[in-house]
Design an enzyme around this catalytic site. Structure first.
Site, PDB file in Angstrom:
ATOM      1  N   HIS A 148       0.837  -1.203   0.000  1.00  0.00           N
ATOM      2  CA  HIS A 148       0.000   0.000   0.000  1.00  0.00           C
ATOM      3  C   HIS A 148       0.873   1.256   0.000  1.00  0.00           C
ATOM      4  CE1 HIS A 148      -3.491   2.601   0.693  1.00  0.00           C
ATOM      5  NE2 HIS A 148      -2.593   3.352   1.308  1.00  0.00           N
TER       6      HIS A 148
ATOM      7  N   ASN B 272      -3.192   8.635 -12.263  1.00  0.00           N
ATOM      8  CA  ASN B 272      -3.748   9.862 -11.695  1.00  0.00           C
ATOM      9  C   ASN B 272      -3.092  10.057 -10.336  1.00  0.00           C
ATOM     10  OD1 ASN B 272      -5.534  10.221 -13.866  1.00  0.00           O
ATOM     11  ND2 ASN B 272      -7.028   8.836 -12.955  1.00  0.00           N
TER      12      ASN B 272
ATOM     13  N   GLY C  64      -7.838  13.603 -10.422  1.00  0.00           N
ATOM     14  CA  GLY C  64      -8.886  12.591 -10.551  1.00  0.00           C
ATOM     15  C   GLY C  64      -8.589  11.284  -9.840  1.00  0.00           C
TER      16      GLY C  64
ATOM     17  N   HIS D  56      -1.907   3.113  -8.440  1.00  0.00           N
ATOM     18  CA  HIS D  56      -2.323   2.171  -9.479  1.00  0.00           C
ATOM     19  C   HIS D  56      -2.115   2.788 -10.845  1.00  0.00           C
ATOM     20  CE1 HIS D  56      -5.816   4.628  -8.366  1.00  0.00           C
ATOM     21  NE2 HIS D  56      -6.189   4.521  -9.636  1.00  0.00           N
TER      22      HIS D  56
HETATM   23  P1  5GP Z   1      -8.503   6.673 -10.100  1.00  0.00           P
HETATM   24  O1  5GP Z   1      -9.639   7.571 -10.422  1.00  0.00           O
HETATM   25  O2  5GP Z   1      -8.215   6.636  -8.604  1.00  0.00           O
HETATM   26  O3  5GP Z   1      -7.279   6.879 -10.921  1.00  0.00           O
HETATM   27  O4  5GP Z   1      -8.992   5.226 -10.513  1.00  0.00           O
HETATM   28  C1  5GP Z   1      -9.713   4.388  -9.683  1.00  0.00           C
HETATM   29  C2  5GP Z   1     -10.364   3.366 -10.587  1.00  0.00           C
HETATM   30  O5  5GP Z   1     -10.771   2.278  -9.802  1.00  0.00           O
HETATM   31  C3  5GP Z   1     -11.615   3.884 -11.310  1.00  0.00           C
HETATM   32  O6  5GP Z   1     -11.403   3.809 -12.720  1.00  0.00           O
HETATM   33  C4  5GP Z   1     -12.725   2.962 -10.821  1.00  0.00           C
HETATM   34  O7  5GP Z   1     -13.628   2.616 -11.856  1.00  0.00           O
HETATM   35  C5  5GP Z   1     -11.975   1.760 -10.296  1.00  0.00           C
HETATM   36  N1  5GP Z   1     -12.605   1.096  -9.177  1.00  0.00           N
HETATM   37  C6  5GP Z   1     -13.106   1.675  -8.048  1.00  0.00           C
HETATM   38  N2  5GP Z   1     -13.576   0.743  -7.204  1.00  0.00           N
HETATM   39  C7  5GP Z   1     -13.364  -0.463  -7.820  1.00  0.00           C
HETATM   40  C8  5GP Z   1     -13.655  -1.807  -7.431  1.00  0.00           C
HETATM   41  O8  5GP Z   1     -14.193  -2.099  -6.360  1.00  0.00           O
HETATM   42  N3  5GP Z   1     -13.286  -2.774  -8.307  1.00  0.00           N
HETATM   43  C9  5GP Z   1     -12.689  -2.500  -9.507  1.00  0.00           C
HETATM   44  N4  5GP Z   1     -12.377  -3.539 -10.291  1.00  0.00           N
HETATM   45  N5  5GP Z   1     -12.395  -1.247  -9.892  1.00  0.00           N
HETATM   46  C10 5GP Z   1     -12.741  -0.237  -9.056  1.00  0.00           C
HETATM   47 ZN    ZN Z   2      -4.244  -0.050  -0.263  1.00  0.00          ZN
END
Ligand code: 5GP
Ligand code: ZN
Length: 115
Positions: free
Chosen positions: A47, A88, A94, A101
């Site tokens: 993490h 991001n 965002g 990730h």
């Molecule tokens: P960020 O906006 O933080 O760069 O991306 C987070 C991503 O995680 C988003 O595209 C969202 O759709 C995805 N996401 C959020 N919660 C979950 C989840 O419980 N499972 C999966 N597979 N994707 C998730």
């Molecule tokens: Zn974590």
């Protein structure tokens, strides 16, 4: 591991995901809300809140993530045609899940512009 972190819970198997690739250091699973035909999240198992939280002590997580991205591209069939990788960093960019990730996007013709 952070108890209230969605991705730590996916890594622990507490929340289901559609896994695409996994090794000792990295897990990759399909984004629940895909923005492209191929949309996979590649996540270090350690993490780390965001790219801004990388430092001398934890920077070694990045190399296996990049190797895993190559594997994911191969597995999902986009290695040859090309794919886009997005990180991001921070809410202003965002970032909604505060566990570092990499978005791997592909399967559609992409233009040269990012935004
Ligand atoms: P960020 O906006 O933080 O760069 O991306 C987070 C991503 O995680 C988003 O595209 C969202 O759709 C995805 N996401 C959020 N919660 C979950 C989840 O419980 N499972 C999966 N597979 N994707 C998730
Ligand atoms: Zn974590």
């Amino acid at each position: 591991m952070a108890d209230n972190c969605i991705f730590c819970r996916i890594i622990k198997g507490e929340i289901p995901s559609t896994k695409v690739y996994e090794d000792e250091n990295v897990i990759a699973f399909k984004d629940i809300n895909p923005a492209a035909p191929v949309h996979v999240l590649v996540v270090p198992k350690q993490h780390i809140d965001s790219l801004e939280a990388l430092n001398e002590e934890n920077i070694q997580v990045v190399a296996p993530v990049h190797k895993a991205i190559q594997e994911v591209a191969k597995i999902t069939g986009v290695a040859e045609q090309g794919y886009r990788v997005i990180v991001n960093c921070g809410p202003g960019a965002g970032q909604t899940v505060m566990h570092l990730h990499y978005h791997v996007l592909g399967g559609v013709k992409m233009g040269e512009k990012i935004l």
